[in-house]
Design a protein around this motif. Structure first.
Motif, short mmCIF file in Angstrom:
data_model
loop_
_atom_site.label_atom_id
_atom_site.label_comp_id
_atom_site.label_asym_id
_atom_site.label_seq_id
_atom_site.Cartn_x
_atom_site.Cartn_y
_atom_site.Cartn_z
N SER A 24 3.79 35.29 37.19
CA SER A 24 3.20 34.75 36.10
C SER A 24 3.76 34.97 34.71
N ARG A 76 0.60 33.85 40.05
CA ARG A 76 -0.79 33.50 39.73
C ARG A 76 -1.60 33.47 40.64
N THR A 97 -2.75 36.73 38.07
CA THR A 97 -3.44 36.04 36.82
C THR A 97 -4.35 37.25 36.22
#
Length: 479
Positions: free
Chosen positions: A346, A146, A151
């Motif tokens: 992520s 992330r 992200t």
């Protein structure tokens, strides 16, 4: 005789004392040296000798190539693991279809009570459609954590949806549900801090407690008198309470018992003794409360009284990953300090989309909670008179937990008996249920037992078949 020994000891002490008290022990280069100084010089020489001498003497004759080869051939390294036993060779049934209310095992249709598909969303068309659209847009994986280009907008959308649904200011997504709680705990609690935890917490929580290196106290399972006694003991011993962070860690629905934590009383005690709460809602998120928002909604406790809430999304939401909600400060802190958030790729975007789709389905179809609770109540009633087994789980828990009415006195023998029951129920009646398997690292002292995970998608005939099958097998096992 005793007096004679005492005389000898006294004479020896007098001799040593007179030697040290002698006016002159020696004269070196015309300088008188007293006894004390001579003794200290001798002591220094002994210390220097011990520090400088070799720890071992090298062989007088070097080894030949043949001798070296023989030693190498004779050397046997220590095994990396202990020898496998029958108990450690776990071979669970392999599912050959989606983990819905019915699955295919060894080519046979089986009623599935082993998957935590509480809302019946495995195979739900809305959830699948949201995943397909996400796969076409983002691909499969994120290929980055992330904090380093991992992200995506769907992650931020999912976090905002979850925070709004639960009623918390902010939320952080994790890639794997199991890692969430044991990464969150050490992100906030460090060496020197204090954690009080229920003795019934599952292994992921236990692992987080160990990783934090905090001082950990366990209270008896769901026993508020035991909790208060530990609180009072701790607070009375802390000299500078403002310098020691203190936490209480509990599960909303305990995986190891199916019981529900008495949150109202826990909040009262934590406010009295100035503790913070870390609440794991892996089995209550999407299940408890009028709208499935969890234990706080069910108990009527304001969200601001709960410091940190974690949950795995692989149960009610039928996706994967984990979540952690709290204040903006709490969430921002773990974005910088939580290892599972920082150093893991992520959550795959399609799983975040699946979580959004599951939340939308729950909000649009609150009747699914009514169906789930009706199924739980029906199955509990059907299982009320099973031979040799007693139900100990809460009436609203989707984990129906049955423990042995009378233990054999050995966990090994208890597990063998429970395994034989689940195997027979599967082979003879095509119903899949599970025992409480625990590793040697698991410290949970609660009794072993059988678990049935109830789903809103189970039909009444599924529930009747599961209860009737278990009754038949248990009647023979305990006859």
């Amino acid at each position: 005789m005793a007096s004679g020994i005492m005389d000898v000891i006294a004479n020896a002490l007098n001799l040593i004392t007179s030697a040290f008290d002698a006016p002159t022990g020696a004269i070196i280069f015309g300088v008188p040296i007293d006894g004390h100084l001579m003794f200290e010089a001798l002591l220094v020489m002994v210390i220097v000798f011990q520090l400088t001498k070799k720890s071992h003497k090298p062989p007088k004759k070097p080894l030949t190539e043949k001798e070296i080869d023989e030693l190498c051939d004779e050397w046997v390294p220590e095994p990396l693991t202990s020898d496998s036993t029958e108990e450690t060779m776990i071979e669970p049934p392999t599912l050959e279809s989606a983990a819905g209310p019915h699955v295919i095992v060894d080519g046979k249709d089986v009623v599935n009570f082993a998957s935590a598909n509480y809302l019946g969303l495995v195979g739900n068309k809305n959830v699948i459609d949201s995943c397909v659209g996400s796969l076409e847009k983002y691909g499969v994986g994120s290929c980055g954590p992330r904090t380093f280009y991992g992200t995506m907008d769907v992650h931020l959308d999912c976090e905002a949806r979850i925070a709004k649904f639960i009623g918390m200011p902010d939320c952080a997504l994790y890639s794997y549900g199991f890692c969430t709680i044991f990464s969150v705990i050490p992100a906030f609690s460090k060496k020197g801090d204090i954690i009080v935890a229920d003795e019934g917490v599952h292994w992921a929580v236990q692992n987080g407690l160990d990783l934090s290196r905090s001082t950990v106290f366990y209270f008896k399972h769901n026993d508020m008198k035991s909790l208060e006694a530990i609180f009072e003991k701790i607070t009375s011993r802390i000299k500078e309470p403002e310098k020691v962070r203190r936490y209480i860690v509990v599960e909303a629905i305990y995986q190891n018992s199916g019981q529900i934590a008495p949150l109202n009383e826990i909040v009262r005690l934590k406010e009295k003794h100035k503790f913070r709460i870390i609440l794991d809602e892996s089995h209550s998120f999407g299940v408890l409360g009028n709208s499935g928002r969890g234990l706080a909604e069910y108990c009527g406790v304001p969200n601001e009284k709960i410091d940190i809430i974690t949950a795995g999304m692989g149960n009610a939401l039928a996706t994967d990953g984990g979540l952690c909600t709290g204040s903006v400060g709490v969430v921002n802190h773990q974005r910088l300090m939580s290892s599972a958030y920082l150093f893991t790729a992520s959550l795959p975007p399609y799983l975040a989309s699946a979580a959004i789709g599951a939340l939308e389905y729950l909000e649009a179809n609150p009747s699914v909670l009514t169906k789930l609770r009706a199924n739980i109540a029906f199955l509990l009633k059907e299982l009320s008179d099973v031979s040799g087994l007693a139900t100990v789980s809460h009436p609203l828990s989707p984990i129906i937990f049955l423990k042995l009415k009378k233990s054999t006195g050995s966990n090994k023998t208890d597990m063998h008996l429970l395994d034989s029951i689940t195997n027979q129920v599967l082979k003879e009646h095509s119903v899949l249920i599970v025992t409480t398997k625990r590793s040697s690292l698991d410290k949970c002292p609660l009794p072993l037992g059988l678990r049935l995970f109830v789903s809103a998608s189970h039909s009444e005939s599924d529930l009747v078949k599961a209860a009737a099958s278990l009754k038949k097998v248990a009647a023979v096992a305990f006859s």
